[in-house]
Design a protein around this motif. Structure first.
Motif, mmCIF file in Angstrom:
data_model
loop_
_atom_site.group_PDB
_atom_site.id
_atom_site.type_symbol
_atom_site.label_atom_id
_atom_site.label_comp_id
_atom_site.label_asym_id
_atom_site.label_seq_id
_atom_site.Cartn_x
_atom_site.Cartn_y
_atom_site.Cartn_z
ATOM 1 N N PRO A 80 0.823 -1.210 0.000
ATOM 2 C CA PRO A 80 0.000 0.000 0.000
ATOM 3 C C PRO A 80 0.857 1.260 0.000
ATOM 4 C CG PRO A 80 -0.026 -1.040 2.161
ATOM 5 C CD PRO A 80 0.673 -1.985 1.241
ATOM 6 N N VAL A 81 0.310 2.320 -0.592
ATOM 7 C CA VAL A 81 1.023 3.593 -0.702
ATOM 8 C C VAL A 81 0.243 4.663 0.049
ATOM 9 C CG1 VAL A 81 1.882 5.371 -2.270
ATOM 10 C CG2 VAL A 81 1.973 2.964 -2.948
ATOM 11 N N ARG A 82 0.956 5.404 0.873
ATOM 12 C CA ARG A 82 0.352 6.530 1.592
ATOM 13 C C ARG A 82 1.055 7.810 1.168
ATOM 14 N NH1 ARG A 82 -0.295 7.169 8.200
ATOM 15 N NH2 ARG A 82 -1.574 9.074 8.142
ATOM 16 N N ILE A 83 0.272 8.811 0.765
ATOM 17 C CA ILE A 83 0.825 10.096 0.342
ATOM 18 C C ILE A 83 0.429 11.158 1.356
ATOM 19 C CG2 ILE A 83 0.875 11.849 -1.474
ATOM 20 C CD1 ILE A 83 0.213 9.653 -3.480
ATOM 21 N N VAL A 84 1.429 11.927 1.800
ATOM 22 C CA VAL A 84 1.211 12.965 2.808
ATOM 23 C C VAL A 84 1.534 14.327 2.196
ATOM 24 C CG1 VAL A 84 1.853 13.801 5.096
ATOM 25 C CG2 VAL A 84 1.856 11.337 4.626
ATOM 26 N N ASP A 85 0.551 15.193 2.121
ATOM 27 C CA ASP A 85 0.756 16.548 1.601
ATOM 28 C C ASP A 85 1.264 17.428 2.740
ATOM 29 O OD1 ASP A 85 0.642 19.118 0.632
ATOM 30 O OD2 ASP A 85 -1.527 19.155 0.314
ATOM 31 N N ALA A 86 2.561 17.755 2.687
ATOM 32 C CA ALA A 86 3.108 18.665 3.691
ATOM 33 C C ALA A 86 3.164 20.095 3.175
ATOM 34 C CB ALA A 86 4.505 18.209 4.105
ATOM 35 N N GLY A 87 3.331 20.258 1.833
ATOM 36 C CA GLY A 87 3.473 21.613 1.314
ATOM 37 C C GLY A 87 3.239 21.726 -0.174
ATOM 38 N N LEU A 88 2.188 21.082 -0.689
ATOM 39 C CA LEU A 88 1.867 21.213 -2.109
ATOM 40 C C LEU A 88 1.321 22.605 -2.407
ATOM 41 C CD1 LEU A 88 0.172 17.756 -2.819
ATOM 42 C CD2 LEU A 88 2.395 18.543 -3.672
ATOM 43 N N ASP A 89 1.617 23.105 -3.591
ATOM 44 C CA ASP A 89 1.140 24.417 -4.018
ATOM 45 C C ASP A 89 0.018 24.225 -5.025
ATOM 46 O OD1 ASP A 89 0.813 27.062 -4.540
ATOM 47 O OD2 ASP A 89 2.690 27.316 -5.662
ATOM 48 N N CYS A 90 -1.144 23.831 -4.512
ATOM 49 C CA CYS A 90 -2.303 23.623 -5.379
ATOM 50 C C CYS A 90 -3.572 23.779 -4.557
ATOM 51 C CB CYS A 90 -2.268 22.224 -6.013
ATOM 52 S SG CYS A 90 -2.569 20.875 -4.854
ATOM 53 N N GLU A 91 -4.683 23.915 -5.248
ATOM 54 C CA GLU A 91 -5.960 23.984 -4.555
ATOM 55 C C GLU A 91 -6.272 22.627 -3.919
ATOM 56 O OE1 GLU A 91 -7.752 26.576 -3.988
ATOM 57 O OE2 GLU A 91 -6.416 27.894 -5.153
ATOM 58 N N PRO A 92 -6.725 22.602 -2.694
ATOM 59 C CA PRO A 92 -7.004 21.333 -2.020
ATOM 60 C C PRO A 92 -7.989 20.443 -2.772
ATOM 61 C CG PRO A 92 -6.978 23.125 -0.439
ATOM 62 C CD PRO A 92 -6.909 23.751 -1.791
ATOM 63 N N GLY A 93 -8.902 21.058 -3.507
ATOM 64 C CA GLY A 93 -9.916 20.285 -4.207
ATOM 65 C C GLY A 93 -9.378 19.409 -5.328
ATOM 66 N N LEU A 94 -8.128 19.634 -5.735
ATOM 67 C CA LEU A 94 -7.552 18.832 -6.815
ATOM 68 C C LEU A 94 -7.172 17.422 -6.366
ATOM 69 C CD1 LEU A 94 -5.234 21.471 -8.547
ATOM 70 C CD2 LEU A 94 -7.432 20.605 -9.363
ATOM 71 N N LEU A 95 -7.106 17.221 -5.054
ATOM 72 C CA LEU A 95 -6.656 15.934 -4.518
ATOM 73 C C LEU A 95 -7.608 15.448 -3.436
ATOM 74 C CD1 LEU A 95 -2.869 16.845 -4.204
ATOM 75 C CD2 LEU A 95 -3.884 15.340 -5.915
ATOM 76 N N PRO A 96 -7.593 14.154 -3.135
ATOM 77 C CA PRO A 96 -8.471 13.618 -2.101
ATOM 78 C C PRO A 96 -8.179 14.226 -0.725
ATOM 79 C CG PRO A 96 -7.541 11.848 -3.436
ATOM 80 C CD PRO A 96 -6.820 13.093 -3.806
ATOM 81 N N GLU A 97 -9.188 14.283 0.105
ATOM 82 C CA GLU A 97 -9.046 14.838 1.442
ATOM 83 C C GLU A 97 -7.989 14.094 2.254
ATOM 84 O OE1 GLU A 97 -9.533 16.861 5.045
ATOM 85 O OE2 GLU A 97 -10.024 17.407 2.980
ATOM 86 N N ALA A 98 -7.883 12.794 2.051
ATOM 87 C CA ALA A 98 -6.907 11.995 2.801
ATOM 88 C C ALA A 98 -5.482 12.449 2.540
ATOM 89 C CB ALA A 98 -7.047 10.517 2.436
ATOM 90 N N VAL A 99 -5.246 13.080 1.387
ATOM 91 C CA VAL A 99 -3.907 13.546 1.039
ATOM 92 C C VAL A 99 -3.649 14.938 1.589
ATOM 93 C CG1 VAL A 99 -2.391 14.217 -0.880
ATOM 94 C CG2 VAL A 99 -3.739 12.116 -1.029
ATOM 95 N N VAL A 100 -4.566 15.853 1.368
ATOM 96 C CA VAL A 100 -4.300 17.268 1.634
ATOM 97 C C VAL A 100 -4.618 17.714 3.056
ATOM 98 C CG1 VAL A 100 -4.668 17.869 -0.782
ATOM 99 C CG2 VAL A 100 -6.593 17.969 0.814
ATOM 100 N N ARG A 101 -5.271 16.903 3.849
ATOM 101 C CA ARG A 101 -5.695 17.354 5.181
ATOM 102 C C ARG A 101 -4.504 17.647 6.101
ATOM 103 N NH1 ARG A 101 -5.068 13.252 8.796
ATOM 104 N NH2 ARG A 101 -4.868 11.131 7.974
ATOM 105 N N THR A 102 -3.316 17.170 5.743
ATOM 106 C CA THR A 102 -2.148 17.340 6.596
ATOM 107 C C THR A 102 -1.298 18.553 6.237
ATOM 108 O OG1 THR A 102 -0.959 15.844 5.117
ATOM 109 C CG2 THR A 102 -1.981 14.860 7.057
ATOM 110 N N ARG A 103 -1.678 19.307 5.222
ATOM 111 C CA ARG A 103 -0.812 20.368 4.690
ATOM 112 C C ARG A 103 -0.413 21.392 5.752
ATOM 113 N NH1 ARG A 103 -2.771 23.479 -0.597
ATOM 114 N NH2 ARG A 103 -2.602 21.326 -1.396
ATOM 115 N N VAL A 104 0.884 21.685 5.801
ATOM 116 C CA VAL A 104 1.413 22.679 6.732
ATOM 117 C C VAL A 104 1.323 24.082 6.129
ATOM 118 C CG1 VAL A 104 3.512 23.476 7.909
ATOM 119 C CG2 VAL A 104 2.967 21.024 7.812
#
Length: 374
Positions: A108-132
Protein backbone atom coordinates in the motif's frame (compact mmCIF):
# COMPACT_ATOMS: atom_id res chain seq x y z
CA UNK A 1 11.06 22.01 20.06
CA UNK A 2 14.69 20.90 20.11
CA UNK A 3 15.52 18.03 17.75
CA UNK A 4 18.54 17.18 19.92
CA UNK A 5 16.07 15.74 22.46
CA UNK A 6 15.65 12.74 20.16
CA UNK A 7 19.17 11.66 21.08
CA UNK A 8 17.93 10.55 24.51
CA UNK A 9 14.92 8.71 23.06
CA UNK A 10 16.59 6.57 20.39
CA UNK A 11 18.39 3.34 21.20
CA UNK A 12 20.35 1.14 18.85
CA UNK A 13 18.94 -2.21 17.64
CA UNK A 14 19.49 -4.89 20.29
CA UNK A 15 23.14 -6.02 20.14
CA UNK A 16 22.50 -9.13 22.25
CA UNK A 17 19.75 -10.28 19.94
CA UNK A 18 22.00 -9.68 16.95
CA UNK A 19 24.68 -11.91 18.46
CA UNK A 20 22.07 -14.61 19.01
CA UNK A 21 21.02 -14.27 15.38
CA UNK A 22 24.66 -14.54 14.27
CA UNK A 23 25.16 -17.71 16.33
CA UNK A 24 22.00 -19.20 14.85
CA UNK A 25 23.22 -18.32 11.36
CA UNK A 26 26.41 -20.28 11.95
CA UNK A 27 24.32 -23.42 12.43
CA UNK A 28 22.53 -23.18 9.06
CA UNK A 29 23.04 -25.85 6.44
CA UNK A 30 24.21 -23.07 4.11
CA UNK A 31 27.79 -22.07 5.04
CA UNK A 32 28.32 -18.65 6.67
CA UNK A 33 29.07 -16.00 4.08
CA UNK A 34 27.43 -17.91 1.24
CA UNK A 35 24.44 -15.57 1.23
CA UNK A 36 26.50 -12.39 1.27
CA UNK A 37 24.64 -9.28 2.33
CA UNK A 38 21.46 -11.25 2.94
CA UNK A 39 23.05 -12.64 6.11
CA UNK A 40 23.86 -9.16 7.38
CA UNK A 41 20.33 -7.92 6.67
CA UNK A 42 18.70 -10.88 8.40
CA UNK A 43 20.78 -10.28 11.54
CA UNK A 44 20.03 -6.54 11.44
CA UNK A 45 16.29 -7.25 11.19
CA UNK A 46 16.50 -9.65 14.14
CA UNK A 47 18.12 -6.93 16.24
CA UNK A 48 15.54 -4.37 15.13
CA UNK A 49 12.63 -6.71 15.89
CA UNK A 50 14.28 -8.13 19.04
CA UNK A 51 13.36 -11.57 17.73
CA UNK A 52 15.28 -14.76 16.89
CA UNK A 53 14.37 -16.13 14.46
CA UNK A 54 13.46 -12.96 12.62
CA UNK A 55 9.82 -12.38 11.69
CA UNK A 56 8.84 -12.11 8.04
CA UNK A 57 8.23 -8.61 6.60
CA UNK A 58 4.49 -8.81 5.93
CA UNK A 59 3.12 -5.30 6.43
CA UNK A 60 5.45 -3.00 4.55
CA UNK A 61 4.12 0.36 3.40
CA UNK A 62 5.31 3.11 1.06
CA UNK A 63 5.08 6.58 2.60
CA UNK A 64 5.60 9.56 0.28
CA UNK A 65 5.85 13.16 1.49
CA UNK A 66 4.75 15.72 -1.10
CA UNK A 67 5.60 19.38 -1.50
CA UNK A 68 6.46 22.20 -3.90
CA UNK A 69 9.58 24.34 -3.53
CA UNK A 70 9.72 27.97 -4.56
CA UNK A 71 13.25 27.58 -5.86
CA UNK A 72 11.76 25.66 -8.80
CA UNK A 73 10.72 29.07 -10.17
CA UNK A 74 14.35 29.44 -11.28
CA UNK A 75 13.92 26.59 -13.77
CA UNK A 76 16.21 24.28 -11.85
CA UNK A 77 13.97 21.25 -12.31
CA UNK A 78 12.80 19.19 -15.26
CA UNK A 79 9.25 19.97 -14.16
CA UNK A 80 7.46 23.30 -13.96
CA UNK A 81 7.21 24.99 -10.57
CA UNK A 82 4.08 24.19 -8.61
CA UNK A 83 3.28 20.92 -10.39
CA UNK A 84 4.07 18.38 -7.68
CA UNK A 85 0.34 17.76 -7.36
CA UNK A 86 0.47 16.24 -10.85
CA UNK A 87 2.95 13.66 -9.56
CA UNK A 88 0.59 12.94 -6.68
CA UNK A 89 -2.37 12.56 -9.01
CA UNK A 90 -0.45 10.26 -11.34
CA UNK A 91 0.64 8.10 -8.41
CA UNK A 92 -2.92 7.87 -7.13
CA UNK A 93 -4.04 6.89 -10.63
CA UNK A 94 -1.42 4.14 -10.80
CA UNK A 95 0.49 5.77 -13.66
CA UNK A 96 3.99 6.17 -12.17
CA UNK A 97 6.83 3.65 -11.84
CA UNK A 98 6.34 3.65 -8.07
CA UNK A 99 2.62 2.95 -8.44
CA UNK A 100 3.24 0.09 -10.87
CA UNK A 101 5.83 -1.50 -8.56
CA UNK A 102 3.65 -1.06 -5.50
CA UNK A 103 0.78 -2.74 -7.30
CA UNK A 104 3.02 -5.61 -8.41
CA UNK A 105 4.49 -6.08 -4.93
CA UNK A 106 1.08 -5.60 -3.21
CA UNK A 107 2.41 -2.79 -1.01
CA UNK A 108 0.00 0.00 0.00
CA UNK A 109 1.02 3.59 -0.70
CA UNK A 110 0.35 6.53 1.59
CA UNK A 111 0.83 10.10 0.34
CA UNK A 112 1.21 12.96 2.81
CA UNK A 113 0.76 16.55 1.60
CA UNK A 114 3.11 18.66 3.69
CA UNK A 115 3.47 21.61 1.31
CA UNK A 116 1.87 21.21 -2.11
CA UNK A 117 1.14 24.42 -4.02
CA UNK A 118 -2.30 23.62 -5.38
CA UNK A 119 -5.96 23.98 -4.56
CA UNK A 120 -7.00 21.33 -2.02
CA UNK A 121 -9.92 20.28 -4.21
CA UNK A 122 -7.55 18.83 -6.82
CA UNK A 123 -6.66 15.93 -4.52
CA UNK A 124 -8.47 13.62 -2.10
CA UNK A 125 -9.05 14.84 1.44
CA UNK A 126 -6.91 11.99 2.80
CA UNK A 127 -3.91 13.55 1.04
CA UNK A 128 -4.30 17.27 1.63
CA UNK A 129 -5.70 17.35 5.18
CA UNK A 130 -2.15 17.34 6.60
CA UNK A 131 -0.81 20.37 4.69
CA UNK A 132 1.41 22.68 6.73
CA UNK A 133 1.62 25.47 4.17
CA UNK A 134 1.09 26.03 0.46
CA UNK A 135 4.52 25.65 -1.12
CA UNK A 136 7.89 26.58 0.35
CA UNK A 137 9.79 29.84 -0.07
CA UNK A 138 12.56 30.43 -2.61
CA UNK A 139 15.50 29.35 -0.48
CA UNK A 140 18.13 31.28 -2.44
CA UNK A 141 16.61 34.59 -1.30
CA UNK A 142 14.12 33.81 1.48
CA UNK A 143 13.31 31.25 4.15
CA UNK A 144 11.51 28.10 3.10
CA UNK A 145 9.09 28.66 6.01
CA UNK A 146 8.93 30.01 9.53
CA UNK A 147 10.43 28.14 12.46
CA UNK A 148 6.88 27.61 13.76
CA UNK A 149 5.89 26.00 10.46
CA UNK A 150 9.02 23.86 10.55
CA UNK A 151 8.06 22.59 14.01
CA UNK A 152 4.53 21.91 12.79
CA UNK A 153 5.93 19.92 9.87
CA UNK A 154 8.27 17.89 12.08
CA UNK A 155 5.37 17.08 14.40
CA UNK A 156 3.32 16.05 11.37
CA UNK A 157 6.03 13.57 10.38
CA UNK A 158 6.20 12.27 13.94
CA UNK A 159 2.44 11.74 14.00
CA UNK A 160 2.54 9.82 10.70
CA UNK A 161 5.31 7.59 12.10
CA UNK A 162 3.23 6.88 15.20
CA UNK A 163 0.21 6.03 13.07
CA UNK A 164 2.24 3.58 10.99
CA UNK A 165 3.83 1.93 14.01
CA UNK A 166 0.49 1.65 15.81
CA UNK A 167 -1.20 0.13 12.75
CA UNK A 168 1.30 -2.74 12.58
CA UNK A 169 3.51 -1.55 9.73
CA UNK A 170 6.76 -3.50 10.08
CA UNK A 171 8.89 -1.65 7.50
CA UNK A 172 8.53 1.65 5.65
CA UNK A 173 9.70 2.51 2.13
CA UNK A 174 10.22 6.28 2.24
CA UNK A 175 10.13 8.62 -0.73
CA UNK A 176 9.09 12.09 -1.87
CA UNK A 177 6.90 13.68 -4.51
CA UNK A 178 8.35 17.13 -5.00
CA UNK A 179 9.38 19.72 -7.54
CA UNK A 180 12.54 21.57 -6.52
CA UNK A 181 13.13 19.19 -3.62
CA UNK A 182 16.53 18.01 -4.81
CA UNK A 183 17.81 21.61 -4.74
CA UNK A 184 16.81 21.98 -1.10
CA UNK A 185 18.23 18.53 -0.34
CA UNK A 186 21.57 19.38 -1.98
CA UNK A 187 21.74 22.58 0.09
CA UNK A 188 21.13 20.73 3.36
CA UNK A 189 23.76 18.11 2.55
CA UNK A 190 26.34 20.69 1.45
CA UNK A 191 25.76 22.65 4.65
CA UNK A 192 26.02 19.61 6.93
CA UNK A 193 29.02 18.13 5.11
CA UNK A 194 30.86 21.43 4.75
CA UNK A 195 31.25 21.25 1.00
CA UNK A 196 30.66 23.50 -2.02
CA UNK A 197 27.56 23.72 -4.19
CA UNK A 198 29.20 22.28 -7.31
CA UNK A 199 30.17 19.10 -5.42
CA UNK A 200 26.59 18.22 -4.45
CA UNK A 201 24.49 19.55 -7.32
CA UNK A 202 23.04 16.85 -9.55
CA UNK A 203 20.49 16.76 -12.32
CA UNK A 204 17.50 15.44 -10.39
CA UNK A 205 15.16 12.61 -11.19
CA UNK A 206 13.51 14.52 -14.05
CA UNK A 207 16.84 15.35 -15.68
CA UNK A 208 18.04 18.85 -16.60
CA UNK A 209 20.34 20.27 -19.26
CA UNK A 210 23.64 22.05 -18.62
CA UNK A 211 22.13 25.53 -18.37
CA UNK A 212 19.54 24.35 -15.84
CA UNK A 213 22.32 22.62 -13.88
CA UNK A 214 24.24 25.92 -13.73
CA UNK A 215 21.14 27.71 -12.46
CA UNK A 216 20.62 24.97 -9.89
CA UNK A 217 24.23 25.16 -8.78
CA UNK A 218 23.92 28.93 -8.31
CA UNK A 219 20.70 28.48 -6.32
CA UNK A 220 22.38 25.94 -4.03
CA UNK A 221 25.36 28.30 -3.61
CA UNK A 222 23.13 31.21 -2.61
CA UNK A 223 20.99 29.07 -0.32
CA UNK A 224 24.12 27.63 1.27
CA UNK A 225 25.25 31.12 2.29
CA UNK A 226 21.95 31.51 4.11
CA UNK A 227 22.20 28.09 5.72
CA UNK A 228 25.67 28.24 7.25
CA UNK A 229 24.85 30.73 10.04
CA UNK A 230 22.16 28.41 11.49
CA UNK A 231 23.98 25.07 11.34
CA UNK A 232 23.81 24.71 15.11
CA UNK A 233 20.00 24.45 15.12
CA UNK A 234 18.50 21.72 12.93
CA UNK A 235 14.96 23.08 13.16
CA UNK A 236 16.07 26.54 12.06
CA UNK A 237 18.12 24.98 9.30
CA UNK A 238 15.05 23.19 7.95
CA UNK A 239 13.08 26.43 8.15
CA UNK A 240 15.79 28.38 6.37
CA UNK A 241 16.63 26.11 3.42
CA UNK A 242 14.51 22.95 3.71
CA UNK A 243 10.79 22.86 3.15
CA UNK A 244 7.64 21.57 4.80
CA UNK A 245 7.97 18.15 3.15
CA UNK A 246 11.63 17.79 4.15
CA UNK A 247 10.92 18.84 7.73
CA UNK A 248 8.06 16.34 7.91
CA UNK A 249 10.30 13.57 6.55
CA UNK A 250 12.92 14.41 9.16
CA UNK A 251 10.38 14.17 11.96
CA UNK A 252 9.08 10.94 10.46
CA UNK A 253 12.54 9.36 10.33
CA UNK A 254 13.41 10.34 13.88
CA UNK A 255 10.13 9.08 15.31
CA UNK A 256 10.43 5.81 13.36
CA UNK A 257 13.77 5.31 15.11
CA UNK A 258 12.11 6.01 18.46
CA UNK A 259 9.40 3.46 17.65
CA UNK A 260 11.95 0.88 16.38
CA UNK A 261 10.38 0.91 12.92
CA UNK A 262 12.90 0.21 10.12
CA UNK A 263 12.92 2.51 7.08
CA UNK A 264 14.33 2.08 3.56
CA UNK A 265 15.52 5.43 2.19
CA UNK A 266 15.09 6.26 -1.48
CA UNK A 267 17.06 9.09 -3.07
CA UNK A 268 18.75 12.38 -2.28
CA UNK A 269 15.75 13.99 -0.56
CA UNK A 270 15.29 11.23 2.00
CA UNK A 271 19.09 11.08 2.43
CA UNK A 272 19.19 14.80 3.22
CA UNK A 273 16.45 14.42 5.83
CA UNK A 274 18.26 11.42 7.30
CA UNK A 275 21.46 13.48 7.55
CA UNK A 276 19.61 16.20 9.47
CA UNK A 277 18.21 13.44 11.69
CA UNK A 278 21.69 12.03 12.30
CA UNK A 279 22.89 15.49 13.39
CA UNK A 280 20.09 15.49 15.97
CA UNK A 281 20.43 11.85 17.12
CA UNK A 282 23.61 9.97 16.18
CA UNK A 283 22.05 6.53 16.78
CA UNK A 284 19.09 7.13 14.45
CA UNK A 285 20.76 5.87 11.20
CA UNK A 286 21.02 2.41 12.77
CA UNK A 287 17.30 2.07 11.97
CA UNK A 288 17.58 3.01 8.31
CA UNK A 289 18.65 1.22 5.14
CA UNK A 290 19.82 2.93 1.96
CA UNK A 291 17.69 1.35 -0.75
CA UNK A 292 19.64 2.40 -3.80
CA UNK A 293 22.31 4.65 -5.24
CA UNK A 294 20.47 7.26 -7.29
CA UNK A 295 23.42 8.86 -9.03
CA UNK A 296 22.95 12.19 -7.22
CA UNK A 297 26.34 13.31 -5.85
CA UNK A 298 24.71 14.78 -2.74
CA UNK A 299 23.08 11.45 -1.90
CA UNK A 300 26.38 9.59 -2.14
CA UNK A 301 28.01 12.14 0.18
CA UNK A 302 25.19 11.93 2.72
CA UNK A 303 25.17 8.12 2.75
CA UNK A 304 28.93 8.06 3.20
CA UNK A 305 28.65 10.45 6.15
CA UNK A 306 26.05 8.15 7.75
CA UNK A 307 27.99 4.97 6.86
CA UNK A 308 24.98 3.57 4.99
CA UNK A 309 25.81 1.17 2.17
CA UNK A 310 23.13 1.12 -0.59
CA UNK A 311 21.48 -2.22 -1.26
CA UNK A 312 21.11 -1.64 -5.02
CA UNK A 313 22.89 0.27 -7.76
CA UNK A 314 20.88 -0.19 -10.95
CA UNK A 315 20.95 3.36 -12.32
CA UNK A 316 17.33 4.09 -11.32
CA UNK A 317 17.06 7.89 -11.12
CA UNK A 318 13.31 8.37 -11.42
CA UNK A 319 12.88 9.00 -7.69
CA UNK A 320 9.47 9.05 -6.00
CA UNK A 321 10.41 6.01 -3.89
CA UNK A 322 10.88 3.63 -6.84
CA UNK A 323 14.48 2.68 -6.08
CA UNK A 324 13.76 2.04 -2.41
CA UNK A 325 10.75 -0.08 -3.30
CA UNK A 326 12.90 -2.19 -5.63
CA UNK A 327 15.07 -2.97 -2.60
CA UNK A 328 12.10 -4.22 -0.56
CA UNK A 329 12.06 -7.78 -2.04
CA UNK A 330 15.75 -8.08 -1.20
CA UNK A 331 15.06 -7.22 2.44
CA UNK A 332 12.06 -9.56 2.51
CA UNK A 333 14.25 -12.31 1.08
CA UNK A 334 16.81 -11.75 3.85
CA UNK A 335 14.09 -12.09 6.48
CA UNK A 336 12.64 -15.24 4.88
CA UNK A 337 16.03 -16.94 4.62
CA UNK A 338 17.00 -16.04 8.18
CA UNK A 339 13.68 -17.37 9.47
CA UNK A 340 13.17 -20.48 7.38
CA UNK A 341 16.53 -22.03 6.51
CA UNK A 342 17.02 -25.22 8.55
CA UNK A 343 19.84 -25.66 11.00
CA UNK A 344 22.29 -28.55 10.84
CA UNK A 345 21.26 -31.54 12.90
CA UNK A 346 23.49 -32.88 15.71
CA UNK A 347 23.97 -36.08 13.68
CA UNK A 348 25.26 -34.06 10.73
CA UNK A 349 27.70 -32.25 13.01
CA UNK A 350 28.94 -35.59 14.37
CA UNK A 351 29.42 -36.92 10.83
CA UNK A 352 31.39 -33.81 9.89
CA UNK A 353 33.59 -34.22 12.95
CA UNK A 354 34.12 -37.92 12.18
CA UNK A 355 35.06 -37.11 8.59
CA UNK A 356 37.57 -34.55 9.83
CA UNK A 357 39.11 -37.10 12.19
CA UNK A 358 39.36 -39.74 9.49
CA UNK A 359 40.95 -37.29 7.07
CA UNK A 360 43.41 -36.15 9.71
CA UNK A 361 44.17 -39.73 10.75
CA UNK A 362 44.74 -40.85 7.17
CA UNK A 363 47.24 -38.08 6.60
CA UNK A 364 49.15 -39.04 9.74
CA UNK A 365 49.30 -42.76 8.73
CA UNK A 366 50.64 -41.82 5.32
CA UNK A 367 53.27 -39.58 6.89
CA UNK A 368 54.34 -42.42 9.21
CA UNK A 369 54.29 -45.10 6.48
CA UNK A 370 56.25 -43.06 4.02
CA UNK A 371 59.67 -43.29 5.72
CA UNK A 372 59.30 -47.05 6.25
CA UNK A 373 58.56 -47.48 2.56
CA UNK A 374 61.70 -45.62 1.73
Amino acid sequence: MNLDDFSDLIERPDGGVRRDAEERRERFIVPPGALGRLDELGEWLSAAQQAVPVRAIEQARVVLFAGDHGVAQLDVSGRAAGTAHELVRATLDGATPLAVLARRFSVPVRIVDAGLDCEPGLLPEAVVRTRVRRGSGRIDVEDAMTVEEAEQAVRLGMAIADEEADSGTDLVVLGDLSVGGTTAAATLIAALCGTDASVVTGRGGAGIDDLAWMRKCAAVRDALRRARPVLGDQLELLAKVGGADLAAMTGFLLQCAVRRLPVILDGVVSAACALVGQRAAFRAPDWWLAGQLSGEPAQAKALDRMALNPLLDHGVVVGEGSGALLALPFVQAAAALAAELPERTPAADEDDAKDDEETSGGETADEVASPAGE
